[in-house]
Enzyme design. Structure first.
Site, mmCIF file in Angstrom:
data_model
loop_
_atom_site.group_PDB
_atom_site.id
_atom_site.type_symbol
_atom_site.label_atom_id
_atom_site.label_comp_id
_atom_site.label_asym_id
_atom_site.label_seq_id
_atom_site.Cartn_x
_atom_site.Cartn_y
_atom_site.Cartn_z
ATOM 1 N N CYS A 116 33.085 9.454 10.050
ATOM 2 C CA CYS A 116 33.261 7.999 10.016
ATOM 3 C C CYS A 116 34.686 7.550 10.338
ATOM 4 C CB CYS A 116 32.823 7.465 8.654
ATOM 5 S SG CYS A 116 31.136 7.936 8.226
ATOM 6 N N ARG A 129 30.103 14.473 4.164
ATOM 7 C CA ARG A 129 30.901 13.279 3.926
ATOM 8 C C ARG A 129 31.452 13.214 2.506
ATOM 9 N NH1 ARG A 129 29.307 11.131 8.742
ATOM 10 N NH2 ARG A 129 27.190 10.358 9.032
ATOM 11 N N ARG A 133 20.037 9.425 9.752
ATOM 12 C CA ARG A 133 20.905 10.178 10.657
ATOM 13 C C ARG A 133 20.140 10.610 11.905
ATOM 14 N NH1 ARG A 133 24.785 13.003 6.061
ATOM 15 N NH2 ARG A 133 25.554 10.987 5.335
ATOM 16 N N CYS A 157 31.146 0.960 11.384
ATOM 17 C CA CYS A 157 31.466 2.352 11.082
ATOM 18 C C CYS A 157 31.651 3.086 12.406
ATOM 19 C CB CYS A 157 30.355 3.003 10.262
ATOM 20 S SG CYS A 157 30.893 4.559 9.517
ATOM 21 N N SER A 160 17.086 4.890 4.116
ATOM 22 C CA SER A 160 16.044 5.536 4.910
ATOM 23 C C SER A 160 15.225 6.559 4.127
ATOM 24 C CB SER A 160 16.679 6.207 6.133
ATOM 25 O OG SER A 160 17.663 7.140 5.732
ATOM 26 N N LYS A 180 29.339 3.425 -2.071
ATOM 27 C CA LYS A 180 28.440 4.180 -1.206
ATOM 28 C C LYS A 180 28.568 5.656 -1.573
ATOM 29 C CE LYS A 180 27.479 5.263 3.610
ATOM 30 N NZ LYS A 180 27.739 4.939 5.005
ATOM 31 N N GLU A 183 35.970 1.254 -7.373
ATOM 32 C CA GLU A 183 35.814 1.040 -5.927
ATOM 33 C C GLU A 183 35.561 -0.439 -5.619
ATOM 34 O OE1 GLU A 183 35.922 2.230 -3.049
ATOM 35 O OE2 GLU A 183 36.035 4.408 -3.242
ATOM 36 N N LYS A 211 24.770 1.581 -2.468
ATOM 37 C CA LYS A 211 23.927 2.341 -1.558
ATOM 38 C C LYS A 211 23.968 3.810 -1.930
ATOM 39 C CE LYS A 211 23.765 3.607 3.204
ATOM 40 N NZ LYS A 211 24.586 3.893 4.307
ATOM 41 N N CYS A 221 30.738 6.503 12.755
ATOM 42 C CA CYS A 221 30.011 7.770 12.827
ATOM 43 C C CYS A 221 28.970 7.834 13.939
ATOM 44 C CB CYS A 221 29.404 8.141 11.482
ATOM 45 S SG CYS A 221 28.231 6.949 10.863
HETATM 46 C C1 PBG Z 1 26.934 4.595 8.656
HETATM 47 C C2 PBG Z 1 25.734 4.343 7.833
HETATM 48 C C3 PBG Z 1 24.824 5.261 7.281
HETATM 49 C C4 PBG Z 1 23.831 4.496 6.681
HETATM 50 C C5 PBG Z 1 24.161 3.163 6.856
HETATM 51 N N1 PBG Z 1 25.349 3.084 7.549
HETATM 52 C C6 PBG Z 1 24.794 6.738 7.373
HETATM 53 C C7 PBG Z 1 25.685 7.554 6.539
HETATM 54 O O1 PBG Z 1 26.614 7.100 5.884
HETATM 55 O O2 PBG Z 1 25.493 8.760 6.596
HETATM 56 C C8 PBG Z 1 22.600 5.039 5.987
HETATM 57 C C9 PBG Z 1 21.446 4.126 5.987
HETATM 58 C C10 PBG Z 1 20.154 4.732 5.569
HETATM 59 O O3 PBG Z 1 20.031 5.911 5.195
HETATM 60 O O4 PBG Z 1 19.167 3.980 5.611
HETATM 61 N N2 PBG Z 1 28.010 5.139 7.991
#
Ligand code: PBG
Length: 326
Positions: A127, A221, A209, A117, A278, A199, A237, A252, A119
């Site tokens: 991204c 996003r 983040r 990615c 997270s 996602k 998707e 996710k 970002c």
């Molecule tokens: C990158 C990415 C993100 C996460 C995984 N890859 C952040 C986002 O999309 O904002 C989140 C992982 C997590 O919250 O544990 N794009």
């Protein structure tokens, strides 16, 4: 009352494990790691207890710690030394992810997956490449098609550094096809793609983040990640990613989207991954710190539920904590 059918008969110790339908296994878990090019010491991540950013020099040690618990797979995230509009450090040969992957694959037997990615590498934190007036017009953010080539270059650079699998997470339409083509042309036809296929634009990414320094500098996003209201759209998707050659299909976040995990499991033959993100990790830790939840029991039950919903593998910050319990 004549009770002939008594399900409780099968809940006693001894028989209980014989009839359990779902099991967690350390070998199904993937542990994320954060490698930070801006530090030479390990830095705790405040919103994610027990998680750290490690310097490039510390990546091998971090992976060995994880492998000692029985978890064999890691997912590498990088925090670059500098950022710019296009995220050029994402595909640099001497970039933080590439350097870390080179060392990890040279010195350990871990299975190394990389997040693909932009970002964490763009100055604006989005991204991909921005529309010219994105900052003033909130309906415009990332340009889809010009981002594809950059993602493909990033994935190829990861594979060249030794990554075993790449995991694109930018929700760019066509990203799996562009990456597959890039990998094949560069001689990496055997490197699989785990697509973050469904996602969602989720509030549960907050702590990440901070951890990876990837918060968007403006806007959000919602123009590229999925609307949490939509379940059917996830199948669409995923179908597109399958057509483009995705090998593993990821959902996710995990806990609030177990219906999506189940729907994908039922509709596709591919392995399904769930990303226990997270925020899901931070919630359990915060409640446990207050003495309101038993950390390991709550984490274990959460991961078991992901398995029950149909996930084959789980990306989770709980990997190390739970490895010897499963
Ligand atoms: C990158 C990415 C993100 C996460 C995984 N890859 C952040 C986002 O999309 O904002 C989140 C992982 C997590 O919250 O544990 N794009």
């Amino acid at each position: 009352m004549d009770l002939t059918d008594r399900p409780r008969r099968l809940r006693r110790d001894g028989i209980r494990p014989l009839v359990s339908e779902t099991r967690l296994d350390a070998r199904d878990l993937v542990a994320p790691i954060f490698v930070d090019a801006t530090t030479d010491e390990r830095l705790p991540i405040e919103s994610m207890p027990n998680q750290e950013r490690v310097p490039v020099d510390g990546a091998v040690d971090r992976v060995e710690e994880i492998r000692e618990t029985g978890v064999e797979a890691v997912m590498v995230f990088g925090i670059p030394e500098s950022k710019d509009e296009r995220g050029t450090r994402a595909w640099a040969e001497d970039g933080v992810v590439q350097e870390a992957v080179r060392r990890i694959t040279a010195e350990t037997d871990a299975y190394v997956i990389t997040d693909v990615c932009l970002c964490e590498f763009t100055s604006h934190g989005h991204c991909g490449v921005l529309e010219a007036d994105a900052e003033s017009d909130p309906t415009l953010t990332v340009r889809n098609d010009p981002t594809l080539d950059l993602l493909a270059k990033t994935a190829v650079s990861h594979a060249a550094a030794g990554a075993d699998m790449v995991a694109p997470s930018s929700m760019t339409d066509g990203m799996v096809g562009a990456i597959r083509e890039g990998l094949d042309e560069a001689g990496h036809a055997s490197v699989p793609i785990m697509s973050y296929a469904a996602k969602y634009e989720s509030a549960f990414y907050g702590p990440f983040r901070d951890a990876a320094d990837g918060a968007p500098a403006f806007g959000d996003r919602r123009h590229y990640q999925m609307d949490p209201a939509n379940g059917r759209e996830a199948l669409r998707e995923v179908g597109l990613d399958v057509e483009q050659g995705a090998d593993v299909l990821m959902v996710k976040p995990a806990l609030a989207y177990l219906d999506v995990v189940r729907a994908i499991r039922d509709s596709f033959d591919h392995p399904v991954a769930a990303y226990n993100v997270s925020g899901e990790y931070a919630m359990v830790h915060a409640a446990a710190e207050k003495g309101w939840l038993d950390l390991e029991a709550a984490a274990y039950e959460s991961l078991l539920a992901m398995k029950r919903a149909g996930a084959d593998l789980i990306v989770t910050y709980f990997a190390e904590t739970l490895a010897d319990r499963v």
